[in-house]
Design a protein around this motif. Sequence first.
Motif, PDB file in Angstrom:
ATOM      1  N   TYR A 289       0.828  -1.211   0.000  1.00  0.00           N
ATOM      2  CA  TYR A 289       0.000   0.000   0.000  1.00  0.00           C
ATOM      3  C   TYR A 289       0.863   1.263   0.000  1.00  0.00           C
ATOM      4  O   TYR A 289       0.718   2.129  -0.863  1.00  0.00           O
ATOM      5  CB  TYR A 289      -0.925  -0.048   1.216  1.00  0.00           C
ATOM      6  CG  TYR A 289      -1.741   1.190   1.485  1.00  0.00           C
ATOM      7  CD1 TYR A 289      -2.353   1.896   0.458  1.00  0.00           C
ATOM      8  CD2 TYR A 289      -1.929   1.632   2.796  1.00  0.00           C
ATOM      9  CE1 TYR A 289      -3.132   3.023   0.726  1.00  0.00           C
ATOM     10  CE2 TYR A 289      -2.705   2.746   3.078  1.00  0.00           C
ATOM     11  CZ  TYR A 289      -3.289   3.446   2.045  1.00  0.00           C
ATOM     12  OH  TYR A 289      -4.054   4.547   2.318  1.00  0.00           O
ATOM     13  N   GLU A 290       1.780   1.374   0.957  1.00  0.00           N
ATOM     14  CA  GLU A 290       2.634   2.561   1.026  1.00  0.00           C
ATOM     15  C   GLU A 290       3.499   2.711  -0.219  1.00  0.00           C
ATOM     16  O   GLU A 290       3.730   3.820  -0.693  1.00  0.00           O
ATOM     17  CB  GLU A 290       3.529   2.531   2.272  1.00  0.00           C
ATOM     18  CG  GLU A 290       2.798   2.717   3.584  1.00  0.00           C
ATOM     19  CD  GLU A 290       2.471   1.387   4.240  1.00  0.00           C
ATOM     20  OE1 GLU A 290       2.342   0.379   3.504  1.00  0.00           O
ATOM     21  OE2 GLU A 290       2.355   1.350   5.475  1.00  0.00           O
ATOM     22  N   ASP A 291       3.974   1.601  -0.755  1.00  0.00           N
ATOM     23  CA  ASP A 291       4.804   1.668  -1.967  1.00  0.00           C
ATOM     24  C   ASP A 291       4.036   2.298  -3.121  1.00  0.00           C
ATOM     25  O   ASP A 291       4.586   3.088  -3.894  1.00  0.00           O
ATOM     26  CB  ASP A 291       5.273   0.265  -2.365  1.00  0.00           C
ATOM     27  CG  ASP A 291       6.262  -0.324  -1.374  1.00  0.00           C
ATOM     28  OD1 ASP A 291       6.876   0.460  -0.611  1.00  0.00           O
ATOM     29  OD2 ASP A 291       6.416  -1.549  -1.346  1.00  0.00           O
ATOM     30  N   SER A 292       2.763   1.963  -3.244  1.00  0.00           N
ATOM     31  CA  SER A 292       1.964   2.511  -4.349  1.00  0.00           C
ATOM     32  C   SER A 292       1.708   4.002  -4.174  1.00  0.00           C
ATOM     33  O   SER A 292       1.524   4.729  -5.147  1.00  0.00           O
ATOM     34  CB  SER A 292       0.635   1.758  -4.462  1.00  0.00           C
ATOM     35  OG  SER A 292      -0.161   1.957  -3.316  1.00  0.00           O
ATOM     36  N   LEU A 293       1.714   4.470  -2.915  1.00  0.00           N
ATOM     37  CA  LEU A 293       1.479   5.886  -2.657  1.00  0.00           C
ATOM     38  C   LEU A 293       2.691   6.746  -3.003  1.00  0.00           C
ATOM     39  O   LEU A 293       2.554   7.962  -3.172  1.00  0.00           O
ATOM     40  CB  LEU A 293       1.114   6.110  -1.183  1.00  0.00           C
ATOM     41  CG  LEU A 293      -0.213   5.520  -0.709  1.00  0.00           C
ATOM     42  CD1 LEU A 293      -0.412   5.808   0.775  1.00  0.00           C
ATOM     43  CD2 LEU A 293      -1.383   6.075  -1.507  1.00  0.00           C
ATOM     44  N   GLU A 294       3.856   6.134  -3.111  1.00  0.00           N
ATOM     45  CA  GLU A 294       5.083   6.885  -3.387  1.00  0.00           C
ATOM     46  C   GLU A 294       4.948   7.701  -4.670  1.00  0.00           C
ATOM     47  O   GLU A 294       5.244   8.898  -4.699  1.00  0.00           O
ATOM     48  CB  GLU A 294       6.274   5.936  -3.475  1.00  0.00           C
ATOM     49  CG  GLU A 294       7.610   6.632  -3.704  1.00  0.00           C
ATOM     50  CD  GLU A 294       8.007   7.567  -2.585  1.00  0.00           C
ATOM     51  OE1 GLU A 294       8.503   8.666  -2.893  1.00  0.00           O
ATOM     52  OE2 GLU A 294       7.800   7.214  -1.405  1.00  0.00           O
ATOM     53  N   SER A 295       4.510   7.072  -5.738  1.00  0.00           N
ATOM     54  CA  SER A 295       4.389   7.790  -7.011  1.00  0.00           C
ATOM     55  C   SER A 295       3.040   8.502  -7.138  1.00  0.00           C
ATOM     56  O   SER A 295       2.939   9.537  -7.796  1.00  0.00           O
ATOM     57  CB  SER A 295       4.573   6.819  -8.182  1.00  0.00           C
ATOM     58  OG  SER A 295       3.598   5.787  -8.139  1.00  0.00           O
ATOM     59  N   VAL A 296       2.016   7.960  -6.501  1.00  0.00           N
ATOM     60  CA  VAL A 296       0.669   8.512  -6.640  1.00  0.00           C
ATOM     61  C   VAL A 296       0.496   9.801  -5.839  1.00  0.00           C
ATOM     62  O   VAL A 296      -0.151  10.750  -6.294  1.00  0.00           O
ATOM     63  CB  VAL A 296      -0.386   7.471  -6.179  1.00  0.00           C
ATOM     64  CG1 VAL A 296      -1.779   8.070  -6.188  1.00  0.00           C
ATOM     65  CG2 VAL A 296      -0.340   6.248  -7.076  1.00  0.00           C
ATOM     66  N   ILE A 297       1.099   9.859  -4.639  1.00  0.00           N
ATOM     67  CA  ILE A 297       0.902  11.005  -3.749  1.00  0.00           C
ATOM     68  C   ILE A 297       2.214  11.585  -3.223  1.00  0.00           C
ATOM     69  O   ILE A 297       2.459  12.790  -3.322  1.00  0.00           O
ATOM     70  CB  ILE A 297       0.001  10.615  -2.558  1.00  0.00           C
ATOM     71  CG1 ILE A 297      -1.418  10.296  -3.053  1.00  0.00           C
ATOM     72  CG2 ILE A 297      -0.045  11.731  -1.530  1.00  0.00           C
ATOM     73  CD1 ILE A 297      -2.371   9.863  -1.968  1.00  0.00           C
ATOM     74  N   TYR A 298       3.071  10.750  -2.668  1.00  0.00           N
ATOM     75  CA  TYR A 298       4.234  11.245  -1.931  1.00  0.00           C
ATOM     76  C   TYR A 298       5.178  12.097  -2.770  1.00  0.00           C
ATOM     77  O   TYR A 298       5.716  13.103  -2.286  1.00  0.00           O
ATOM     78  CB  TYR A 298       5.022  10.091  -1.321  1.00  0.00           C
ATOM     79  CG  TYR A 298       4.313   9.330  -0.226  1.00  0.00           C
ATOM     80  CD1 TYR A 298       3.195   9.859   0.408  1.00  0.00           C
ATOM     81  CD2 TYR A 298       4.760   8.074   0.172  1.00  0.00           C
ATOM     82  CE1 TYR A 298       2.543   9.154   1.402  1.00  0.00           C
ATOM     83  CE2 TYR A 298       4.117   7.363   1.178  1.00  0.00           C
ATOM     84  CZ  TYR A 298       3.010   7.904   1.783  1.00  0.00           C
ATOM     85  OH  TYR A 298       2.377   7.210   2.780  1.00  0.00           O
ATOM     86  N   GLU A 299       5.420  11.692  -4.002  1.00  0.00           N
ATOM     87  CA  GLU A 299       6.397  12.403  -4.825  1.00  0.00           C
ATOM     88  C   GLU A 299       6.048  13.883  -4.960  1.00  0.00           C
ATOM     89  O   GLU A 299       6.896  14.759  -4.778  1.00  0.00           O
ATOM     90  CB  GLU A 299       6.496  11.755  -6.208  1.00  0.00           C
ATOM     91  CG  GLU A 299       7.558  12.394  -7.092  1.00  0.00           C
ATOM     92  CD  GLU A 299       7.678  11.721  -8.453  1.00  0.00           C
ATOM     93  OE1 GLU A 299       8.341  12.288  -9.321  1.00  0.00           O
ATOM     94  OE2 GLU A 299       7.096  10.623  -8.636  1.00  0.00           O
ATOM     95  N   ASP A 300       4.793  14.185  -5.260  1.00  0.00           N
ATOM     96  CA  ASP A 300       4.395  15.580  -5.409  1.00  0.00           C
ATOM     97  C   ASP A 300       4.254  16.276  -4.057  1.00  0.00           C
ATOM     98  O   ASP A 300       4.536  17.473  -3.936  1.00  0.00           O
ATOM     99  CB  ASP A 300       3.083  15.672  -6.182  1.00  0.00           C
ATOM    100  CG  ASP A 300       3.039  16.907  -7.074  1.00  0.00           C
ATOM    101  OD1 ASP A 300       4.069  17.219  -7.705  1.00  0.00           O
ATOM    102  OD2 ASP A 300       1.993  17.562  -7.145  1.00  0.00           O
ATOM    103  N   PHE A 301       3.835  15.538  -3.032  1.00  0.00           N
ATOM    104  CA  PHE A 301       3.702  16.114  -1.696  1.00  0.00           C
ATOM    105  C   PHE A 301       5.048  16.611  -1.166  1.00  0.00           C
ATOM    106  O   PHE A 301       5.107  17.580  -0.401  1.00  0.00           O
ATOM    107  CB  PHE A 301       3.114  15.087  -0.736  1.00  0.00           C
ATOM    108  CG  PHE A 301       1.600  15.126  -0.633  1.00  0.00           C
ATOM    109  CD1 PHE A 301       0.841  15.785  -1.596  1.00  0.00           C
ATOM    110  CD2 PHE A 301       0.950  14.516   0.422  1.00  0.00           C
ATOM    111  CE1 PHE A 301      -0.552  15.825  -1.505  1.00  0.00           C
ATOM    112  CE2 PHE A 301      -0.430  14.561   0.521  1.00  0.00           C
ATOM    113  CZ  PHE A 301      -1.183  15.215  -0.437  1.00  0.00           C
ATOM    114  N   LYS A 302       6.141  15.952  -1.548  1.00  0.00           N
ATOM    115  CA  LYS A 302       7.464  16.399  -1.097  1.00  0.00           C
ATOM    116  C   LYS A 302       7.771  17.793  -1.621  1.00  0.00           C
ATOM    117  O   LYS A 302       8.327  18.634  -0.901  1.00  0.00           O
ATOM    118  CB  LYS A 302       8.528  15.398  -1.548  1.00  0.00           C
ATOM    119  CG  LYS A 302       8.452  14.057  -0.826  1.00  0.00           C
ATOM    120  CD  LYS A 302       9.408  13.038  -1.428  1.00  0.00           C
ATOM    121  CE  LYS A 302       9.228  11.670  -0.769  1.00  0.00           C
ATOM    122  NZ  LYS A 302      10.085  10.631  -1.392  1.00  0.00           N
TER     123      LYS A 302
END
Length: 369
Positions: A289-302
Motif C-alpha cells: 500500500y505505502e509503496d503505491s502511494l510513493e508515485s501517486v501522492i508522496y512524490e508531489d507532496f514532497k
Amino acid sequence: MEHVDVLIVGGGPAGSSLAHFLKEKGIGSLIIERGGENRNKVCAGGLPVAVKSVLPENVRNFKKVDYHTLKILYKNGLSAISKGKTIFSYGVKRSEFDAYLRKGLNVRYNENFLNFEETKTGIVAETNKRKYTAKFLIGADGVGSKVSVLTGLAPKKRFIVAEETEVPFSGIFNGTMQVFLGYNSIGYGWIFPKEDFLSVGSGALKNRFRKNTIRKFYPGEYKTKIYPISLWGSPERLHKGRIALTGEAANLVDPFTAGGIYPAILSSRALSDAIEKALKNGGSEISGYEDSLESVIYEDFKYALFLSRMFYPFLPLVKKYVVKESTVNLALELSAQGYISYRTIYERVRQSKHVSLKFAYLLIKKLFK
C-alpha cells in the motif's frame, strides 16, 4: 455478530470512495459512520478537476459549481486576477457531496467505533451498538481517527487550524475563487462562492492560528466553526497486519493547500488494490500500500511541503512575485490540466532569478536537506 470482508470506519470521501472501489472489485464492505445521513460538514469544498477522473465511475456526476477565475489579494491592497481559458476547479457543498458518495453503499449511521481485536483469522470490532467480524479493518475516520490512536499508525503531528463559515448569498455566481494572503502569519484565507452561499474561511499552522482572522477580510456578524486539519509531513507506516488507514486519518492532506478530498480518493483507490491482492492471495496482511502511494501522492507532496516552508514564512518578502498576473496564470494553467503540479512550480522557483525568491529558496534548501 455480523461479518463483512472489509469494515470501514468513517463515511467521508476516503471511506465511501474506498467502498465503491471495493464494490467494483466484487469485495463486500460496511461503513461505520458516527454522524447522521445528512451530517453538516463545514468545508471550503474546493476540488481539482482531476477528481472526476479518479472517482469511481458511478459517482462522477456530483453536484458542483465551476471556477474559471482566480483572484489573489494581499492585505496591503496588492492583488492579481486571471480568468482561465477553461475550468480549473470545482466547488461542492460537503454535506451534499458526502451524502452523494455514500449512495448505494452499506452504511450504519450514528454508530461510534470503540475498539477492536485482531485474531488469527480476522478482526473483531466493537461499536456502541454491536460487534462485527471482518477480514480487514480500515480507518477512514479523519483527523480524530480512533483507528490511528488504537494502532499507533500515522500519529498526528503537524496541524493547521481552520475557522470557517457558510454565509447565505443571493448575488450572481461569477465563478471566481478568492484567496487572501498576509492576514495569517503562516496560512491563508478564502472565499469560495457556491450557488446560494459563500464558503468563507481562514487557516494557519496551529501555533500561529488567531481566531477571527476571517473577519479582517470578510467583516460581519456570523457564527464560525473551528477545526484542525492534519497535514502530511513525510512518508510513514499506514498499515499493520489486517489494518490500514486512508485519507486524513493517514495524514494524507496536501501540505501546501491543506486540501484533503483528492488525496483521500487517490489513497483509497491504492488501498482497494492492496486489499484485493491480499484477498486473492489468501493473506492476512495488507502489503504494498505505502509503496503505491510513493508515485501517486508522496512524490508531489514532497515538493508541496518544500514550497509551503518557503512560501508562507517568506510571504512578506516574495509577495510581489506571488501576487502578480503571470503567477496566477501559471496556477490556473497547471490546475486546468487536472491537479496542480508542485514539481513544476518548484522547478520554476529553483530557476528564478528573483532575488528575494532565490534567497528564500536557498535558505529552505539548506535548512531542510
